[in-house]
Design a protein around this motif. Structure first.
Motif, mmCIF file in Angstrom:
data_model
loop_
_atom_site.group_PDB
_atom_site.id
_atom_site.type_symbol
_atom_site.label_atom_id
_atom_site.label_comp_id
_atom_site.label_asym_id
_atom_site.label_seq_id
_atom_site.Cartn_x
_atom_site.Cartn_y
_atom_site.Cartn_z
ATOM 1 N N ASN A 64 0.828 -1.200 0.000
ATOM 2 C CA ASN A 64 0.000 0.000 0.000
ATOM 3 C C ASN A 64 0.869 1.259 0.000
ATOM 4 O OD1 ASN A 64 -2.420 1.288 -0.090
ATOM 5 N ND2 ASN A 64 -2.872 1.092 2.082
ATOM 6 N N GLN A 65 1.951 1.244 0.752
ATOM 7 C CA GLN A 65 2.862 2.394 0.775
ATOM 8 C C GLN A 65 3.518 2.587 -0.590
ATOM 9 O OE1 GLN A 65 5.526 1.529 4.013
ATOM 10 N NE2 GLN A 65 4.195 2.462 5.548
ATOM 11 N N VAL A 66 3.958 1.513 -1.210
ATOM 12 C CA VAL A 66 4.609 1.611 -2.527
ATOM 13 C C VAL A 66 3.623 2.141 -3.555
ATOM 14 C CG1 VAL A 66 5.605 0.256 -4.410
ATOM 15 C CG2 VAL A 66 6.341 -0.149 -2.057
ATOM 16 N N VAL A 67 2.402 1.622 -3.532
ATOM 17 C CA VAL A 67 1.392 2.095 -4.479
ATOM 18 C C VAL A 67 1.118 3.577 -4.262
ATOM 19 C CG1 VAL A 67 -1.054 1.900 -5.107
ATOM 20 C CG2 VAL A 67 0.342 -0.150 -4.857
ATOM 21 N N SER A 68 1.035 3.989 -3.016
ATOM 22 C CA SER A 68 0.796 5.409 -2.723
ATOM 23 C C SER A 68 1.946 6.277 -3.218
ATOM 24 C CB SER A 68 0.607 5.614 -1.223
ATOM 25 O OG SER A 68 -0.552 4.969 -0.778
ATOM 26 N N GLU A 69 3.176 5.796 -3.037
ATOM 27 C CA GLU A 69 4.340 6.555 -3.504
ATOM 28 C C GLU A 69 4.350 6.648 -5.027
ATOM 29 O OE1 GLU A 69 7.750 4.681 -1.789
ATOM 30 O OE2 GLU A 69 7.160 5.232 0.260
ATOM 31 N N VAL A 70 4.052 5.543 -5.706
ATOM 32 C CA VAL A 70 4.029 5.547 -7.171
ATOM 33 C C VAL A 70 2.904 6.447 -7.658
ATOM 34 C CG1 VAL A 70 3.590 4.122 -9.210
ATOM 35 C CG2 VAL A 70 5.124 3.306 -7.415
ATOM 36 N N ARG A 71 1.755 6.337 -7.032
ATOM 37 C CA ARG A 71 0.624 7.184 -7.428
ATOM 38 C C ARG A 71 0.974 8.656 -7.248
ATOM 39 N NH1 ARG A 71 -5.282 7.957 -4.985
ATOM 40 N NH2 ARG A 71 -6.184 8.816 -6.871
ATOM 41 N N ALA A 72 1.666 8.978 -6.185
ATOM 42 C CA ALA A 72 2.048 10.370 -5.945
ATOM 43 C C ALA A 72 2.953 10.890 -7.061
ATOM 44 C CB ALA A 72 2.745 10.498 -4.601
ATOM 45 N N GLN A 73 3.695 10.013 -7.736
ATOM 46 C CA GLN A 73 4.553 10.420 -8.836
ATOM 47 C C GLN A 73 3.740 10.793 -10.080
ATOM 48 O OE1 GLN A 73 7.929 10.789 -8.646
ATOM 49 N NE2 GLN A 73 7.655 10.319 -6.484
ATOM 50 N N PHE A 74 2.570 10.185 -10.247
ATOM 51 C CA PHE A 74 1.789 10.388 -11.457
ATOM 52 C C PHE A 74 0.541 11.241 -11.259
ATOM 53 C CE2 PHE A 74 4.131 6.424 -12.172
ATOM 54 C CZ PHE A 74 4.796 6.776 -13.335
ATOM 55 N N VAL A 75 0.257 11.642 -10.026
ATOM 56 C CA VAL A 75 -0.935 12.438 -9.724
ATOM 57 C C VAL A 75 -0.517 13.574 -8.803
ATOM 58 C CG1 VAL A 75 -3.233 12.359 -8.672
ATOM 59 C CG2 VAL A 75 -2.382 10.378 -9.902
ATOM 60 N N ASP A 76 -1.071 14.768 -9.058
ATOM 61 C CA ASP A 76 -0.722 15.894 -8.186
ATOM 62 C C ASP A 76 -1.585 15.872 -6.924
ATOM 63 O OD1 ASP A 76 -3.189 16.844 -8.959
ATOM 64 O OD2 ASP A 76 -2.418 18.471 -10.202
ATOM 65 N N GLU A 77 -1.407 16.882 -6.072
ATOM 66 C CA GLU A 77 -2.092 16.929 -4.781
ATOM 67 C C GLU A 77 -3.615 16.974 -4.920
ATOM 68 O OE1 GLU A 77 0.313 19.247 -5.595
ATOM 69 O OE2 GLU A 77 1.935 18.171 -4.602
ATOM 70 N N GLU A 78 -4.095 17.496 -6.034
ATOM 71 C CA GLU A 78 -5.539 17.619 -6.253
ATOM 72 C C GLU A 78 -6.135 16.384 -6.922
ATOM 73 O OE1 GLU A 78 -5.887 21.169 -8.501
ATOM 74 O OE2 GLU A 78 -5.179 22.441 -6.870
ATOM 75 N N GLY A 79 -5.301 15.437 -7.300
ATOM 76 C CA GLY A 79 -5.788 14.218 -7.933
ATOM 77 C C GLY A 79 -5.768 14.250 -9.442
ATOM 78 N N ALA A 80 -5.267 15.336 -10.023
ATOM 79 C CA ALA A 80 -5.202 15.447 -11.477
ATOM 80 C C ALA A 80 -3.952 14.720 -11.990
ATOM 81 C CB ALA A 80 -5.151 16.915 -11.876
ATOM 82 N N PRO A 81 -4.058 14.048 -13.128
ATOM 83 C CA PRO A 81 -2.894 13.339 -13.676
ATOM 84 C C PRO A 81 -1.791 14.317 -14.094
ATOM 85 C CG PRO A 81 -4.828 13.057 -15.089
ATOM 86 C CD PRO A 81 -5.244 13.881 -13.934
ATOM 87 N N PRO A 83 0.697 14.742 -16.869
ATOM 88 C CA PRO A 83 1.087 14.233 -18.191
ATOM 89 C C PRO A 83 2.601 14.209 -18.385
ATOM 90 C CG PRO A 83 -0.585 15.956 -18.395
ATOM 91 C CD PRO A 83 -0.182 15.887 -16.967
ATOM 92 N N GLU A 84 3.325 15.157 -17.786
ATOM 93 C CA GLU A 84 4.778 15.196 -17.965
ATOM 94 C C GLU A 84 5.470 13.972 -17.368
ATOM 95 O OE1 GLU A 84 4.011 17.229 -14.018
ATOM 96 O OE2 GLU A 84 3.065 17.300 -15.975
ATOM 97 N N ARG A 85 4.776 13.226 -16.499
ATOM 98 C CA ARG A 85 5.356 12.007 -15.932
ATOM 99 C C ARG A 85 4.697 10.754 -16.514
ATOM 100 N NH1 ARG A 85 6.980 13.125 -9.779
ATOM 101 N NH2 ARG A 85 8.346 14.875 -10.200
ATOM 102 N N ILE A 86 3.432 10.873 -16.899
ATOM 103 C CA ILE A 86 2.707 9.702 -17.408
ATOM 104 C C ILE A 86 3.181 9.333 -18.805
ATOM 105 C CG2 ILE A 86 0.432 8.856 -18.117
ATOM 106 C CD1 ILE A 86 -0.754 10.476 -15.808
ATOM 107 N N VAL A 87 3.354 10.319 -19.689
ATOM 108 C CA VAL A 87 3.722 10.046 -21.083
ATOM 109 C C VAL A 87 5.074 9.333 -21.168
ATOM 110 C CG1 VAL A 87 4.274 11.107 -23.297
ATOM 111 C CG2 VAL A 87 2.264 11.874 -22.004
ATOM 112 N N PRO A 88 6.138 9.811 -20.505
ATOM 113 C CA PRO A 88 7.406 9.079 -20.604
ATOM 114 C C PRO A 88 7.321 7.658 -20.027
ATOM 115 C CG PRO A 88 7.769 11.278 -19.722
ATOM 116 C CD PRO A 88 6.298 11.072 -19.799
ATOM 117 N N ALA A 89 6.575 7.493 -18.946
ATOM 118 C CA ALA A 89 6.440 6.151 -18.364
ATOM 119 C C ALA A 89 5.690 5.231 -19.314
ATOM 120 C CB ALA A 89 5.725 6.236 -17.021
ATOM 121 N N ALA A 90 4.638 5.730 -19.944
ATOM 122 C CA ALA A 90 3.870 4.915 -20.889
ATOM 123 C C ALA A 90 4.739 4.544 -22.089
ATOM 124 C CB ALA A 90 2.622 5.672 -21.340
#
Length: 109
Positions: A64-81, A83-90
């Motif tokens: 759960n901690q790892v998922v939260s940390e990874v999610r924090a990398q791809f989502v901002d504080e407001e919950g919006a994705p 894109p500058e991190r999602i596109v390179p990862a995809a």
């Protein structure tokens, strides 16, 4: 020298002996239950289950901690994705999958 005088009546002494025997019988019954093979196996199983539950609980918290940390990398504080991190990862995932597909085709052919 010890005082051996007893002021109890024979009926009181017999009642005391009877109570003591009942207590000893209960104690022996408890010992018999505790040392019975089924009780021992049941206790051992309960300990194993408790340890497994504890281990799984700790693993769940870690995941759960790892998922939260990874999610924090791809989502901002407001919950919006982000894109500058999602596109390179995809793109990286698509590239790795593509390489694996090409490598598997080369082995077959």
């Amino acid at each position: 020298m010890a005082d051996t005088s007893d002021t109890r009546t024979p009926a009181q002494i017999e009642a005391d002996i009877r109570r003591r025997r009942e207590v000893l019988a209960e104690t022996l019954d408890e010992i018999g239950v505790r040392v019975h093979p089924k009780t021992i196996v049941g206790d051992a199983r309960a300990k194993v289950v408790a340890n497994v539950d504890h281990t799984l609980g700790r693993a769940y918290v870690q995941v759960n901690q790892v998922v939260s940390e990874v999610r924090a990398q791809f989502v901002d504080e407001e919950g919006a994705p982000r894109p500058e991190r999602i596109v390179p990862a995809a793109l990286a995932v698509v590239g790795v999958v593509g390489l694996l597909v090409l490598a598997s085709r080369r082995r077959r052919g």
